[in-house]
Motif scaffolding. Structure first.
Motif, mmCIF file in Angstrom:
data_model
loop_
_atom_site.group_PDB
_atom_site.id
_atom_site.type_symbol
_atom_site.label_atom_id
_atom_site.label_comp_id
_atom_site.label_asym_id
_atom_site.label_seq_id
_atom_site.Cartn_x
_atom_site.Cartn_y
_atom_site.Cartn_z
ATOM 1 N N TYR A 242 -12.773 -0.675 -1.578
ATOM 2 C CA TYR A 242 -13.511 0.442 -2.182
ATOM 3 C C TYR A 242 -12.997 1.788 -1.666
ATOM 4 O O TYR A 242 -12.890 2.758 -2.428
ATOM 5 C CB TYR A 242 -14.999 0.298 -1.877
ATOM 6 C CG TYR A 242 -15.854 1.407 -2.441
ATOM 7 C CD1 TYR A 242 -16.182 1.432 -3.794
ATOM 8 C CD2 TYR A 242 -16.320 2.432 -1.623
ATOM 9 C CE1 TYR A 242 -16.960 2.453 -4.317
ATOM 10 C CE2 TYR A 242 -17.092 3.457 -2.128
ATOM 11 C CZ TYR A 242 -17.414 3.459 -3.487
ATOM 12 O OH TYR A 242 -18.183 4.483 -3.999
ATOM 13 N N LEU A 243 -12.649 1.832 -0.378
ATOM 14 C CA LEU A 243 -12.209 3.082 0.235
ATOM 15 C C LEU A 243 -10.729 3.360 0.021
ATOM 16 O O LEU A 243 -10.302 4.515 -0.010
ATOM 17 C CB LEU A 243 -12.514 3.051 1.740
ATOM 18 C CG LEU A 243 -13.998 2.971 2.119
ATOM 19 C CD1 LEU A 243 -14.146 2.769 3.615
ATOM 20 C CD2 LEU A 243 -14.735 4.229 1.662
ATOM 21 N N VAL A 244 -9.923 2.303 -0.110
ATOM 22 C CA VAL A 244 -8.470 2.448 -0.256
ATOM 23 C C VAL A 244 -8.074 1.888 -1.614
ATOM 24 O O VAL A 244 -8.033 0.672 -1.812
ATOM 25 C CB VAL A 244 -7.720 1.704 0.877
ATOM 26 C CG1 VAL A 244 -6.226 1.923 0.743
ATOM 27 C CG2 VAL A 244 -8.221 2.156 2.238
ATOM 28 N N ASN A 245 -7.752 2.763 -2.560
ATOM 29 C CA ASN A 245 -7.500 2.344 -3.940
ATOM 30 C C ASN A 245 -6.036 2.108 -4.266
ATOM 31 O O ASN A 245 -5.722 1.659 -5.372
ATOM 32 C CB ASN A 245 -8.048 3.396 -4.918
ATOM 33 C CG ASN A 245 -9.530 3.657 -4.721
ATOM 34 O OD1 ASN A 245 -9.966 4.792 -4.679
ATOM 35 N ND2 ASN A 245 -10.310 2.597 -4.586
ATOM 36 N N ASP A 246 -5.153 2.387 -3.322
ATOM 37 C CA ASP A 246 -3.729 2.154 -3.542
ATOM 38 C C ASP A 246 -3.344 0.805 -2.932
ATOM 39 O O ASP A 246 -3.670 0.528 -1.769
ATOM 40 C CB ASP A 246 -2.911 3.277 -2.902
ATOM 41 C CG ASP A 246 -1.416 3.056 -3.060
ATOM 42 O OD1 ASP A 246 -0.887 3.372 -4.146
ATOM 43 O OD2 ASP A 246 -0.783 2.541 -2.103
ATOM 44 N N TRP A 247 -2.657 -0.036 -3.674
ATOM 45 C CA TRP A 247 -2.403 -1.407 -3.221
ATOM 46 C C TRP A 247 -1.532 -1.460 -1.975
ATOM 47 O O TRP A 247 -1.715 -2.327 -1.114
ATOM 48 C CB TRP A 247 -1.793 -2.242 -4.346
ATOM 49 C CG TRP A 247 -0.366 -1.920 -4.729
ATOM 50 C CD1 TRP A 247 0.046 -1.030 -5.666
ATOM 51 C CD2 TRP A 247 0.812 -2.517 -4.185
ATOM 52 N NE1 TRP A 247 1.416 -1.017 -5.748
ATOM 53 C CE2 TRP A 247 1.918 -1.932 -4.850
ATOM 54 C CE3 TRP A 247 1.053 -3.482 -3.222
ATOM 55 C CZ2 TRP A 247 3.241 -2.279 -4.575
ATOM 56 C CZ3 TRP A 247 2.372 -3.836 -2.932
ATOM 57 C CH2 TRP A 247 3.443 -3.238 -3.611
ATOM 58 N N ARG A 248 -0.582 -0.547 -1.842
ATOM 59 C CA ARG A 248 0.288 -0.558 -0.659
ATOM 60 C C ARG A 248 -0.513 -0.187 0.599
ATOM 61 O O ARG A 248 -0.409 -0.857 1.636
ATOM 62 C CB ARG A 248 1.454 0.417 -0.844
ATOM 63 C CG ARG A 248 2.412 0.038 -1.972
ATOM 64 C CD ARG A 248 3.573 1.028 -2.061
ATOM 65 N NE ARG A 248 4.407 0.789 -3.227
ATOM 66 C CZ ARG A 248 5.444 -0.042 -3.253
ATOM 67 N NH1 ARG A 248 5.771 -0.715 -2.158
ATOM 68 N NH2 ARG A 248 6.159 -0.203 -4.354
ATOM 69 N N MET A 249 -1.318 0.843 0.500
ATOM 70 C CA MET A 249 -2.132 1.248 1.641
ATOM 71 C C MET A 249 -3.183 0.196 1.986
ATOM 72 O O MET A 249 -3.508 -0.018 3.154
ATOM 73 C CB MET A 249 -2.812 2.588 1.351
ATOM 74 C CG MET A 249 -1.857 3.777 1.313
ATOM 75 S SD MET A 249 -0.996 3.996 2.886
ATOM 76 C CE MET A 249 -2.372 4.238 3.997
ATOM 77 N N LEU A 250 -3.681 -0.503 0.966
ATOM 78 C CA LEU A 250 -4.684 -1.541 1.213
ATOM 79 C C LEU A 250 -4.087 -2.699 2.009
ATOM 80 O O LEU A 250 -4.727 -3.229 2.928
ATOM 81 C CB LEU A 250 -5.255 -2.044 -0.112
ATOM 82 C CG LEU A 250 -6.350 -3.108 -0.014
ATOM 83 C CD1 LEU A 250 -7.518 -2.601 0.835
ATOM 84 C CD2 LEU A 250 -6.840 -3.525 -1.404
ATOM 85 N N ILE A 251 -2.872 -3.095 1.678
ATOM 86 C CA ILE A 251 -2.216 -4.169 2.430
ATOM 87 C C ILE A 251 -2.043 -3.766 3.889
ATOM 88 O O ILE A 251 -2.312 -4.551 4.807
ATOM 89 C CB ILE A 251 -0.842 -4.518 1.802
ATOM 90 C CG1 ILE A 251 -1.039 -5.214 0.452
ATOM 91 C CG2 ILE A 251 -0.040 -5.419 2.741
ATOM 92 C CD1 ILE A 251 0.257 -5.559 -0.245
ATOM 93 N N MET A 252 -1.606 -2.531 4.114
ATOM 94 C CA MET A 252 -1.418 -2.077 5.501
ATOM 95 C C MET A 252 -2.754 -1.995 6.239
ATOM 96 O O MET A 252 -2.829 -2.299 7.437
ATOM 97 C CB MET A 252 -0.705 -0.723 5.506
ATOM 98 C CG MET A 252 0.766 -0.805 5.100
ATOM 99 S SD MET A 252 1.677 0.739 5.354
ATOM 100 C CE MET A 252 1.095 1.682 3.944
#
Length: 533
Positions: A242-252
């Motif tokens: 919910y807080l991180v909507n970019d897939w690359r940043m979410l993985i990190m």
């Protein structure tokens, strides 16, 4: 002296064991964040064709965006534009509502797609246009990841039994950290898929649970605690997404705790494994440390004499065990085949967990509810496995899971509240069955092949999990077909679990001989698999 007797004298559940549990809970928070990550990074946001090819520089360019959609893309029954089709030519007459455009010639999207970024800034679908005819590629990402988990389960299971639990765990941490972050920087889908496969391979080593430092009375408690860590991590995934909507940043973001997990690799080696493999001096060191931390008398000399004189264990010290030992002898073979089939529950659990849409709620809330129901489910497991036993708890939760799925087939989709309640109940029961099974498996197999067995059962479960995303795609053949398949697997696995022996208050077997030719104190463990049903 059996290992349980030694644990009783130095305290089989004291500060030493609690310290190990806390250290192992950190990496277990990460597991659901990666195992169910595809719900968010592979999400398919609303989209429609890019109409730039229709812009001839004339009247079309002077229209508003809404007018361009009306004359450029056919509409669905609910008024939304078709996601994969566009008119071959601009249909200006639609602006005057003289036609609905139903029978006008259409073509596939010619210049890509325009995505609604309201919910997701970026996903795999928007990054590499994995929609329409290519949407299967995005859904297959989850299968690729679980294929890596399946291969890793076999590999790390064998490594655990050959080289010990401690160093194998460190290797799994390092592999997971390296490739999870590598996948976040992938420049192509093929490279991303390869890194996700290797991430799954590494995380398989983290998911292999070891309860060998804990006494008989607290084994169920440890299994439930590990499951609670999973549930908390699962709820955190909804918050992170919910807080991180970019897939690359979410993985990190979800991989960051693995860096802390690397610092916990120095947890003590399994003394049970050391004794079984003839490493009495190292086992003595760790058991002395356990006694010291738990404030119990140190049994160094006595333990050393027992370990060196225990011919049953020492006769196996120079023997190397492999997966073949799971099927060499009759009762081990039956146990292996039946437990592998019961692990079909994994396809049920993930079939429900990866299908979080269609209940009238947004994707984040759906996922959070599915995760939150796991907490009471695990408490239910702790109560049931210690009262009615492992086998009845296993069979009951599986059969009830199948029942919930079957009931939901007949509830109309517009009754979304009832569907959500039944689906959530089914999800909780499937989690309860999964938690029971992890505990159950560690108690069924002897120490000398326990991690091999965990690797084997994890492999069979990941085979089912790998198929789960593909099964969900069968809704294009018949919308109820995925539910029918998942329901059938749950019920079949529940019936098969009735053929497994009960392990409530039974000491852990240490050698294959304990399974094939049990001693008197393990008489409750020797019921044949067929007659114990």
């Amino acid at each position: 002296m059996k290992f349980e007797s030694i644990l009783e004298e130095i305290d089989g559940f004291g500060p030493f064991q609690i310290f190990i549990i806390v250290a192992l809970c950190v990496p277990r928070l990460v597991l659901p964040c990666h195992f169910l990550l595809n719900n968010f990074i592979a999400a398919e946001p609303p989209h429609h064709c890019d109409l730039s090819t229709l812009d001839d520089g004339g009247l079309f360019s002077n229209l508003t965006q809404e007018q361009k959609l009306v004359i450029g893309i056919p509409s669905r029954e609910d008024g939304r534009p078709e996601p994969c089709e566009m008119f071959a030519e601009p249909q200006f007459q639609l602006l005057s509502n003289v036609s609905n455009g139903t029978h006008m010639p259409t073509v596939q999207c010619q210049s890509g797609w325009v995505y609604d970024n309201t919910t997701f800034t970026s996903t795999l679908a928007t990054e590499w246009d994995l929609v329409c005819s290519r949407k299967g590629i995005s859904k297959a990402t989850s299968s690729i990841f679980f294929a890596g988990v399946m291969v890793g389960a076999v590999s790390f299971g064998a490594l655990c039994d050959k080289f010990g639990r401690k160093y194998t765990l460190l290797a799994s941490y390092i592999v997971s950290v390296v490739f999870s972050y590598s996948s976040a920087f992938a420049k192509s889908y093929l490279l991303f898929a390869a890194w996700r496969f290797l991430t799954g391979f590494g995380l398989a080593g983290v998911s292999l649970i070891c309860i060998e430092w804990v006494d008989v009375e607290h084994r169920a408690f440890i299994g439930v605690i590990g499951g609670m860590a999973w549930a908390v991590g699962n709820m955190l995934l909804a918050a992170f997404a919910y807080l991180v909507n970019d897939w690359r940043m979410l993985i990190m973001t979800v991989s960051a705790p693995l860096g802390l997990a690397v610092l916990t690799w120095w947890i003590p080696e399994s003394a049970r494994w050391l004794l079984v493999n003839g490493k009495a001096e190292r086992a003595e060191f760790y058991l002395d440390k356990c006694a010291q931390i738990n404030k119990r008398p140190i049994l160094s000399s006595k333990l050393k004499m027992e370990a060196l004189s225990n011919t049953e264990i020492m006769e196996n010290s120079n023997k190397s065990y492999s997966y073949l030992d799971l099927i060499k002898t009759p009762k081990m073979r039956q146990l292996t085949l039946l437990s592998g089939f019961v692990y079909g529950v994994a396809s049920t659990y993930y079939g429900i967990s990866l299908n979080i849409g269609g209940f009238g709620l947004n994707i984040y809330l759906n996922h959070f509810i599915y995760a939150a129901i796991e907490l009471p489910a695990k408490l239910l497991v702790y109560f049931c496995v210690n009262t009615i036993g492992r086998r009845k708890c296993q069979a009951g939760t599986l059969l009830l899971t199948g029942t919930c799925i079957a009931v939901n087939i007949f509830i109309p989709k517009d009754v979304w509240l009832a569907r959500t309640i039944v689906a959530t109940l089914g999800k909780g029961l499937s989690e309860a069955s999964f938690t029971t099974l992890f505990l159950y498996t560690t108690e069924l197999f002897p120490t000398v092949v326990r991690q091999n067995a965990m690797g084997y059962t994890s492999c069979t479960s990941r085979l089912g999990v790998t198929m789960a995303p593909l099964v969900l795609m069968l809704d294009e053949v018949w919308k109820f077909l995925p539910d029918v398949i998942i329901c059938s697997v749950a019920i079949a696995a529940g019936l098969v679990s009735l053929c497994l022996p009960e392990t409530l208050n039974v000491r852990l077997p240490e050698t294959i001989e304990d399974i094939e030719h049990p001693r008197n104190f393990m008489s409750s463990f020797i019921c044949t698999l067929i007659h114990s049903a």
